[in-house]
Design a protein around this motif. Structure first.
Motif, PDB file in Angstrom:
ATOM      1  N   LYS A   8      -6.758 -13.043  -1.446  1.00 56.78           N
ATOM      2  CA  LYS A   8      -7.823 -13.730  -0.697  1.00 56.78           C
ATOM      3  C   LYS A   8      -8.449 -12.439   0.256  1.00 56.78           C
ATOM      4  O   LYS A   8      -7.703 -11.389   0.100  1.00 56.78           O
ATOM      5  N   GLY A   9      -9.466 -12.464   0.785  1.00 55.00           N
ATOM      6  CA  GLY A   9      -9.986 -11.404   1.474  1.00 55.00           C
ATOM      7  C   GLY A   9      -9.059 -11.166   2.718  1.00 55.00           C
ATOM      8  O   GLY A   9      -8.346 -11.857   3.475  1.00 55.00           O
ATOM      9  N   GLY A  10      -9.060  -9.820   2.793  1.00 52.63           N
ATOM     10  CA  GLY A  10      -8.086  -9.112   3.919  1.00 52.63           C
ATOM     11  C   GLY A  10      -6.715  -9.218   3.796  1.00 52.63           C
ATOM     12  O   GLY A  10      -5.860  -8.707   4.612  1.00 52.63           O
ATOM     13  N   ASP A  37     -15.107  -5.704  -6.230  1.00 53.79           N
ATOM     14  CA  ASP A  37     -15.307  -6.474  -5.096  1.00 53.79           C
ATOM     15  C   ASP A  37     -16.532  -6.386  -4.956  1.00 53.79           C
ATOM     16  O   ASP A  37     -17.375  -5.404  -4.628  1.00 53.79           O
ATOM     17  N   ASN A  39     -18.056  -6.409  -2.063  1.00 57.20           N
ATOM     18  CA  ASN A  39     -18.166  -5.512  -1.077  1.00 57.20           C
ATOM     19  C   ASN A  39     -17.433  -4.282  -1.223  1.00 57.20           C
ATOM     20  O   ASN A  39     -16.078  -4.238  -0.857  1.00 57.20           O
TER      21      ASN A  39
END
Ligand SMILES: Nc1ncnc2c1ncn2[C@@H]1O[C@H](COP(=O)(O)OP(=O)(O)O)[C@@H](O)[C@H]1O
Ligand SMILES: [Mg+2]
Length: 110
Positions: A8-10, A37, A39
């Motif tokens: 998951k993100g982060g 990704d 991003n």
């Protein structure tokens, strides 16, 4: 050896991926880092200077060809990997090469 990092993100994916790439390169391995990704900021984790960052859109779908092999539809590279890397990969410190795979064209675009 192929290593994939997902989550998951982060959660630390980019930090872990970039650190692994640098440790493996320091051990003398030939490292190709793929940033999938949407991003894409692995370049910075690999130590690419902001001024040198090639912030393009990543690979286009044209790098793949769809073929039927043994009755199955498979996607294969349309050109030899070395050629693709010389055209699209960015050099990072420690001899690491970075390939950004591109962003989805739209939400739900795959
Ligand atoms: N082990 C860790 N301990 C503390 N902070 C971390 C750790 N790993 C990553 N971070 C920090 O957490 C944030 C998210 O990490 P990042 O690698 O960008 O995550 P992801 O790529 O999964 O979105 C960053 O600010 C990063 O510096
Ligand atoms: Mg990330």
């Amino acid at each position: 050896m192929r290593i994939a990092v997902a989550g998951k993100g982060g959660a630390g994916k980019t930090t872990i991926s970039g650190t692994l790439a640098r440790v493996l390169a320091a051990e003398g391995r030939d490292v190709l880092a793929l940033d999938a990704d949407p991003n894409p900021n692995m370049a910075l984790t690999l130590g690419v200077a902001v001024a040198d960052y090639d912030g393009g859109e990543g690979l286009s779908h044209d790098v793949l060809e769809h073929r039927e092999i043994d009755g199955k539809n498979v996607a294969v590279l349309a050109q030899p990997l070395d050629e693709l890397l010389s055209e699209h990969a960015q050099d990072a410190p420690q001899g690491i090469r970075l390939l950004r795979l591109g962003r989805p064209r739209s939400a739900g675009g795959g």
